[in-house]
Write a protein that holds these residues in place. Structure first.
Motif, mmCIF file in Angstrom:
data_model
loop_
_atom_site.group_PDB
_atom_site.id
_atom_site.type_symbol
_atom_site.label_atom_id
_atom_site.label_comp_id
_atom_site.label_asym_id
_atom_site.label_seq_id
_atom_site.Cartn_x
_atom_site.Cartn_y
_atom_site.Cartn_z
ATOM 1 N N GLY A 66 40.792 17.702 -54.429
ATOM 2 C CA GLY A 66 41.715 16.822 -55.183
ATOM 3 C C GLY A 66 41.363 15.890 -55.820
ATOM 4 O O GLY A 66 42.089 15.004 -56.565
ATOM 5 N N THR A 125 44.907 21.315 -61.680
ATOM 6 C CA THR A 125 44.783 21.000 -60.394
ATOM 7 C C THR A 125 45.026 22.059 -59.574
ATOM 8 O O THR A 125 45.973 22.914 -60.178
ATOM 9 C CB THR A 125 45.215 19.641 -59.582
ATOM 10 O OG1 THR A 125 46.655 19.904 -59.481
ATOM 11 C CG2 THR A 125 45.149 18.341 -60.455
ATOM 12 N N GLU A 170 47.087 22.360 -57.410
ATOM 13 C CA GLU A 170 48.644 22.555 -56.838
ATOM 14 C C GLU A 170 49.356 22.555 -58.345
ATOM 15 O O GLU A 170 50.617 22.680 -58.197
ATOM 16 C CB GLU A 170 48.888 21.402 -56.140
ATOM 17 C CG GLU A 170 48.826 19.931 -56.852
ATOM 18 C CD GLU A 170 47.285 19.268 -56.412
ATOM 19 O OE1 GLU A 170 46.550 20.030 -56.484
ATOM 20 O OE2 GLU A 170 47.521 18.034 -56.410
ATOM 21 N N ASP A 182 49.237 20.562 -61.064
ATOM 22 C CA ASP A 182 49.580 19.099 -61.925
ATOM 23 C C ASP A 182 48.540 19.079 -63.060
ATOM 24 O O ASP A 182 47.393 20.212 -62.824
ATOM 25 C CB ASP A 182 49.074 17.946 -60.935
ATOM 26 C CG ASP A 182 50.093 17.497 -60.059
ATOM 27 O OD1 ASP A 182 50.975 18.373 -59.933
ATOM 28 O OD2 ASP A 182 49.877 16.524 -59.271
ATOM 29 N N THR A 213 53.164 15.679 -62.909
ATOM 30 C CA THR A 213 53.471 16.550 -62.104
ATOM 31 C C THR A 213 54.713 17.206 -62.160
ATOM 32 O O THR A 213 55.802 16.341 -62.499
ATOM 33 C CB THR A 213 53.173 16.010 -60.570
ATOM 34 O OG1 THR A 213 53.216 16.796 -59.390
ATOM 35 C CG2 THR A 213 54.049 14.859 -60.498
ATOM 36 N N ASP A 235 56.146 18.031 -58.819
ATOM 37 C CA ASP A 235 56.655 17.459 -57.533
ATOM 38 C C ASP A 235 57.108 15.953 -57.540
ATOM 39 O O ASP A 235 56.580 15.146 -57.732
ATOM 40 C CB ASP A 235 55.529 17.434 -56.822
ATOM 41 C CG ASP A 235 55.690 17.387 -55.226
ATOM 42 O OD1 ASP A 235 56.819 16.836 -54.880
ATOM 43 O OD2 ASP A 235 54.736 17.547 -54.346
#
Length: 387
Positions: A32, A285, A287, A289, A303, A305
């Protein structure tokens, strides 16, 4: 923010402020953390402390501009992994006064400075075996063994600067060059040359299960099969494209001189993320992003999210920067200042002796000519408005 064809939206997650000059490289870690490097001679690591908050640590060890950064996953030679950063050389009157290096950072400490290149190190990567590859303006790629912190090979064959290097899933290595080609290497020998780009090829990214993606100064993004076929070519800009990354969704993020990061899906631009300056670098990233490095010295994260999106106040401040950048656009001598590169462009070599370049300094434009003998840009004068 950036809308996509599927109704998805990329929102600003945060702006990471700390660098004092252009952010030239960005990378994401599996844990992260984010990494950035800058013309201010520093590398920064950013550790998440909340949904859209990061804590910064500064890695100091370069004597001159830092051009690129990469994250090396844990390997047999370095079980904790490493951060890699590549530096510019500094030449005065034809004499190198600061040698280009590849710095290896382990757990926040400088473990080694690898020397061997004669000009700026502009691209870095590593393979599963723990070997490190560095691309340079000296037209070569050097291969490093971090268990001994020494060079174990060199790839030579490009006619101009090598901008990017990419280890493949099958053990091969691809390089991208200012000579408008990409090359495939096996056992340190060139076995194929990919032709198609019409200008300098700046960046490469792995497209898992298919091959790799390239982008360059011709404004095109190309998807290649390792065997040599160009599977898809998309013209997405009239400006230089500096960096490409592939998201977990298999979409392609492209950073460019036109102050945007574009998201490409199946050959179509499906989202555009505007910035207050040229976007030098992009990474993703785990996830999904998107991380960008901009000429305004800020690293940004976007992002999909909603829970990680920036506050309304942060978004308003970001949009105000965009509006200010747009309103400052003006023309001098028929040249739109907003489309010109800044002084950072003078850190890149010319294509040939006598090549010219117009750069922006504040609200003025200046012309430079490339001297191949002294390996530097010479100032010719200011662009003047007509009578």
């Amino acid at each position: 923010m950036g809308d996509t064809a599927m109704g998805e939206v990329f929102r600003l997650r945060c702006e990471l402020v700390g660098h004092e000059q252009d952010v030239r490289g960005v990378a994401g870690c599996e844990d992260g953390r984010l990494v950035s490097c800058s013309r201010d001679t520093t590398v920064r690591t950013w550790t998440p402390t909340g949904a859209n908050e990061f804590e910064s640590s500064v890695l100091m060890g370069h004597e001159h501009f830092v051009s690129c950064v990469a994250v090396m996953p844990p390997s047999p030679s370095l079980p904790s992994g490493a951060i890699l950063s590549g530096g510019n050389d500094r030449t005065i009157s034809g004499q190198c006064v600061v040698a280009p290096v590849v710095n290896v950072w382990v757990e926040g400490n400088l473990a080694a400075s690898l020397k061997g290149h004669t000009l700026t190190v502009c691209g870095l990567s590593s393979d599963k075996a723990g070997r490190v590859y560095s691309a340079s303006w000296d037209k070569t790629v050097m291969i490093w063994d971090l268990s001994t912190m020494s060079s174990v090979g060199k790839l030579q064959g490009h006619e101009q600067a090598v901008w990017s290097v990419l280890p493949l899933e099958d053990g091969g290595v691809v390089t991208a060059s200012a000579d408008k080609t990409c090359k495939l290497w096996r056992d340190n020998l060139c076995v194929h040359t990919y032709l198609g780009h019409t200008d300098c090829v700046r960046s490469l990214a792995l497209f898992p299960g298919v091959g790799f993606v390239s982008c360059g100064n011709d404004g095109a993004v190309r998807l290649w099969a390792v065997s040599g076929e160009c599977l898809l070519a998309t013209q997405i800009s009239d400006s230089f494209l500096y960096c490409v990354a592939v998201l977990p969704s298999m979409e392609v993020a492209v950073a460019g001189e036109d102050t945007t990061c574009k998201i490409v899906r199946d050959g179509q631009v499906v989202a555009t993320l505007p910035h207050p300056g040229s976007v030098w670098s992009v990474a993703c990233t785990p996830e999904g992003d998107i991380v960008t490095g901009c000429s305004d010295s800020v690293t940004r994260v976007f992002t999909r999210d909603a829970e990680r999106a920036a506050s309304a106040d942060a978004v308003e401040a970001y949009e105000a920067k965009l509006a200010s950048q747009a309103s400052s656009s003006q023309k001098v001598g028929g040249v739109d200042l907003a489309t010109l590169p800044g002084e950072e462009a003078l850190q890149e070599p010319g294509k040939k002796d006598g090549a010219t370049l117009i750069v922006r300094k504040g609200q003025k434009a200046f012309v430079y000519s490339w001297s191949a003998v002294e390996h530097k840009w010479d100032a010719l004068g200011e662009v003047a408005s007509g009578p």
